[in-house]
Design an enzyme around this catalytic site. Structure first.
Site, PDB file in Angstrom:
ATOM      1  N   GLN A 256       0.814  -1.208   0.000  1.00 40.84           N
ATOM      2  CA  GLN A 256       0.000   0.000   0.000  1.00 40.84           C
ATOM      3  C   GLN A 256       0.856   1.270   0.000  1.00 40.84           C
ATOM      4  O   GLN A 256       0.401   2.334   0.400  1.00 40.84           O
ATOM      5  CB  GLN A 256      -0.945   0.001   1.206  1.00 40.84           C
ATOM      6  CG  GLN A 256      -1.941  -1.147   1.194  1.00 40.84           C
ATOM      7  CD  GLN A 256      -2.936  -1.060   2.325  1.00 40.84           C
ATOM      8  OE1 GLN A 256      -3.743  -0.149   2.398  1.00 40.84           O
ATOM      9  NE2 GLN A 256      -2.884  -2.038   3.223  1.00 40.84           N
ATOM     10  N   ARG A 610     -10.441  -1.448  -0.676  1.00 40.81           N
ATOM     11  CA  ARG A 610     -11.359  -0.561   0.057  1.00 40.81           C
ATOM     12  C   ARG A 610     -12.747  -1.179   0.144  1.00 40.81           C
ATOM     13  O   ARG A 610     -13.569  -0.760   0.952  1.00 40.81           O
ATOM     14  CB  ARG A 610     -11.490   0.801  -0.631  1.00 40.81           C
ATOM     15  CG  ARG A 610     -10.234   1.657  -0.767  1.00 40.81           C
ATOM     16  CD  ARG A 610      -9.437   1.771   0.500  1.00 40.81           C
ATOM     17  NE  ARG A 610      -8.404   0.766   0.553  1.00 40.81           N
ATOM     18  CZ  ARG A 610      -7.805   0.367   1.671  1.00 40.81           C
ATOM     19  NH1 ARG A 610      -8.141   0.894   2.819  1.00 40.81           N
ATOM     20  NH2 ARG A 610      -6.860  -0.565   1.650  1.00 40.81           N
TER      21      ARG A 610
END
Length: 767
Positions: A256, A610
């Site tokens: 990430q 997400r």
């Protein structure tokens, strides 16, 4: 004593909470509960008897710090308030205020935001007689910011032959001198910009060993969240602080790491083990957020990156529904299809607006989705729009407050000297600046003693301004932040001017200033804030970011529209990743190297993870770019998702099987491209497709004439035959004008009647 703190944790989470001594790296996969681990670990330290004043916990947003502190406080009580917790910038700004004298600043130094910095640079560029179209303030600012993040000072910048050669090649040889002047002017103004908060902390710890030693002994335990997003400067600071006790815990996920453009260095997490040979590494690999389909699809994408730490993210959640692909004929159609799909999801599954997020690569993509959501009366919010604290009227009042605290703040001075208008023109302001430079004094020295200078007709107005600021200064030590701010708002004339503006915009600006005063009152009334002075408030507000602000109207039930970079750390039940086209995502600017492409892939990974329950991927076959309609092809990233996680219709599945028999197993994007290619070969005919792959392409696709060239729309008339690049041939029925411009109602031979804006439609008059 520790049972409550580890209750409900899995084995790796429990190990991370209880491991307190020595260097520790927690590799936390998406949705693996890292925030819970960090808060429980901190609470555990305090329960063990560690003084909370000796704990430093660094986060990347003030909001995250606030939420963690709240959770810790529920476990250990008010002791949590003593933890040094916050963003890198807020924590080191606090240290710099304590130690400001060592660096030649005063403790009430101003913090320049990006607008302040660019404004100062614009002034310097003008003073140097340089062309601001060549030396664009934004470009110069980014060069300086990049240098500071690499810990390259202005002097080092000027002395580095490679940097100088690069600037010369870019035809910007004056950058180094502008950097030097900018630093000098900031120092003279008793101001630091955001990059200085880290740069100057490094200087402080490098040049003043006694100061470093004090904080090394103070912070016995150092924790860093989102470690993969740290830059060189941030890492060096934390490493120095942890050098004595080496109780450093970093939490992050290399998959990430998406902020290289801000200076983040993925090597910090990839090489952490080399810096700490005795390192303990714990992997949090169980995802509690998403369905199996989403987790495994994300894994199949990120597995293609070569530079990464080993981990195997898994979930025990349900398999969930397959990922759906929405194909649209254009970017406008993409907006409509997403809004329609979202409306259906809400209706069919009992969801609310805030369960949804639309994620895009660039902010400019939001328009089509905004328009389509509005048409369906679906409320939305755009993250990353104009911040409350960036609005003109808010910055105006804050500039008055800043200048009341720090009269060396030249940018605040320039903003307020003639606000409201008091007859002090730009030439007079420039003359004051020149006089200050010639006399080697500050602009305030000139203003406060204007009777000694030749100020002409403006002297009286300048003296009135000086007296006003002096009266405000007298209140600082006697009154709290709200009392000073409300007085400044009234006495300066800002409130009166806004109140007398009875336009809708004027009323809105007046209400915004009142809201700022309300926020200052809340700051004063907050029992957690021991220091209720104006200076303390300004320190807090200068470090706020968009991510720390809530919805202004209190209505949180809105669909969220934002870039993927802004979505990091968030989660939604249903996510739409839109604009999945080559050169858009991945961005054409990120195809220069394998490292760039890997960063784009990590960005796609972040977007996928997400989603909790449902994930949609959308792309358009055509998109307007720079005023031209361009054909698009599906993003390579859709190729990288294992096909078993994509839902296709029966007809599509049959074609997929045919392709499998003749070639190697195709990926979804390759399959979609093959379908489009076959359709073109067959004269544009396509089988009608059913959701989730939504085709907006008509059954007969028009191929423009070889000599197609748009005619002058002013020559269009009713009854004419025309050709449209997409809709084909038709007859003009009506030409009209309204506030949106000229329109034509056209009856197309194969597409029916359509109303087109002539400012955008490209039509060829058929002779």
């Amino acid at each position: 004593m520790f049972e409550d703190l580890t209750k409900g944790l899995n084995d790796p989470q429990r190990e991370a909470v209880l491991h307190t001594e020595g260097p520790l790296m927690i590799i936390a996969g998406a949705g693996s509960g890292k925030t819970r681990v960090l808060t429980q670990r901190t609470a555990h330290l305090i329960k063990k008897g560690i003084n909370p004043f000796s704990i430093l916990l660094l986060t990347f947003t003030n909001k995250a710090a606030g939420e963690m502190r709240e959770r810790i406080e529920k476990v250990v009580g008010h002791d949590a308030r003593a933890i040094w917790m916050g963003t890198f910038h807020s924590v080191f700004a606090k240290i710099l205020r304590f130690e400001a004298k060592s660096l030649g600043f005063t403790s009430d130094f101003s913090i320049y935001d990006t607008d302040d910095s660019k404004s100062l640079l614009k002034s310097i560029i003008k003073e140097r007689g340089l062309d601001d179209k060549v030396y664009k303030p934004n470009v110069v600012f980014n060069r300086i910011s990049g240098a500071k993040n690499r810990l390259v000072s202005a002097d080092a910048y000027l002395a580095d032959p490679i940097i100088q050669a690069d600037d010369a090649a870019a035809r910007l040889p004056e950058i180094g001198r502008l950097y030097k002047l900018y630093v000098d002017r900031c120092f003279k103004a008793n101001a630091m910009d955001f990059d200085d908060l880290l740069f100057n902390t490094n200087i402080l710890f490098r040049d003043f060993p006694d100061v470093l030693n004090k904080y090394q002994h103070k912070f016995k335990y150092v924790m860093v969240d989102e470690f993969q997003d740290t830059n060189v400067s941030q890492y060096l600071i934390t490493r120095k602080l942890a050098a004595i006790h080496e109780n450093i815990c970093v939490v992050g996920d290399d998959a990430q790491s998406i902020y290289a453009f801000r200076g983040a260095n993925i090597q910090n997490i990839l090489n952490f083990e080399k810096d700490y040979p005795g390192l303990t590494t714990i992997r949090l690999e169980q995802n509690y957020r998403s369905t199996k389909t989403i987790v495994e699809a994300a894994n199949s994408v990120i597995a293609r990156n070569k530079r990464q730490l080993r981990k195997e993210v898994y979930t025990e959640n349900e398999s969930g529904q397959l990922i759906e692909v929405i194909k649209a004929a254009s970017d406008v159609e993409e907006g409509r299809l997403v809004a329609t799909s979202l409306f259906e999801e809400k209706l069919n599954n009992g969801l609310i607006n805030s369960d949804f997020a639309v994620l895009y690569r660039t902010n400019s993509q939001s328009r089509a989705f905004e328009e389509s959501l509005r048409k369906l009366n679906i409320k939305y919010r755009i993250v990353g729009g104009l911040s409350f604290y960036q609005r003109r009227e808010i910055k105006d009042l804050l500039a008055y407050l800043r200048f009341t605290i720090n009269q060396n703040d030249e940018e605040a001075f320039k903003r307020i000297i003639n606000l409201p208008k008091r007859g002090i023109g730009d030439q007079t302001v420039a003359k004051i600046a020149v006089t200050a430079a010639e006399q080697n004094v500050t602009v305030w020295d000139v203003v406060a003693n204007i009777q000694h200078y030749n100020a002409g007709r403006s002297a009286s107005a300048i003296e009135g301004f000086s007296d006003l600021i002096k009266s405000f200064k007298l209140m600082i030590d006697k009154k709290d932040a709200y009392e000073v701010a409300s007085h400044v708002a009234k006495a300066s004339g800002i409130l009166k001017e806004l109140y007398e503006d009875k336009t809708v915009e004027g009323l809105s600006r007046y209400e915004n200033v009142q809201e700022l005063l309300n926020s200052i009152k809340q700051f004063v009334d907050n029992q957690d804030n021991e220091d209720k002075s104006l200076g303390a408030f300004l320190q807090t507000v200068s470090l706020l970011t968009n991510a720390d602000e809530s919805d202004e109207d209190g209505d949180n039930d809105r669909v969220t529209l934002m870039t993927i970079h802004q979505a990091k750390g968030l989660e939604y039940k249903v996510v739409y990743i839109v604009g999945l086209e080559e050169d858009l995502f991945p961005s054409q600017m990120m195809l220069q190297s394998s490292d760039d492409l890997e960063e784009e892939r990590r960005l796609f990974y972040v977007a996928i993870t997400r989603a909790e329950k449902r994930l949609y991927l959308t792309y358009a076959e055509t998109r307007y770019q720079y005023g031209r309609l361009k054909p698009c092809e599906p993003s390579r990233f859709m190729d990288e998702i294992d096909g078993k996680y994509i839902h296709l219709s029966r007809a599509a599945a049959r074609r997929m099987a045919e392709m499998q028999r003749s070639t190697e197993r195709p990926t979804p994007a390759a399959f979609l491209r093959n379908v489009a290619s076959k359709a073109a070969q067959n004269g544009g005919s396509q089988e009608k497709r059913t959701p989730p792959t939504r085709s907006a392409t008509p059954q007969s696709t028009h191929v423009p004439s070889p000599d197609f060239r748009a005619s002058d729309p002013r020559k269009l008339a009713s009854g004419q035959r025309v050709e449209h690049q997409k809709f084909g041939y038709g007859t003009v029925k009506l030409i009209s004008n309204d506030q949106n411009g000229a329109k034509a109602v056209i009856q197309f031979d194969n597409q029916g009647e359509k109303t087109l804006l002539l400012g955008f439609a490209k039509l060829r008059i058929v002779e």
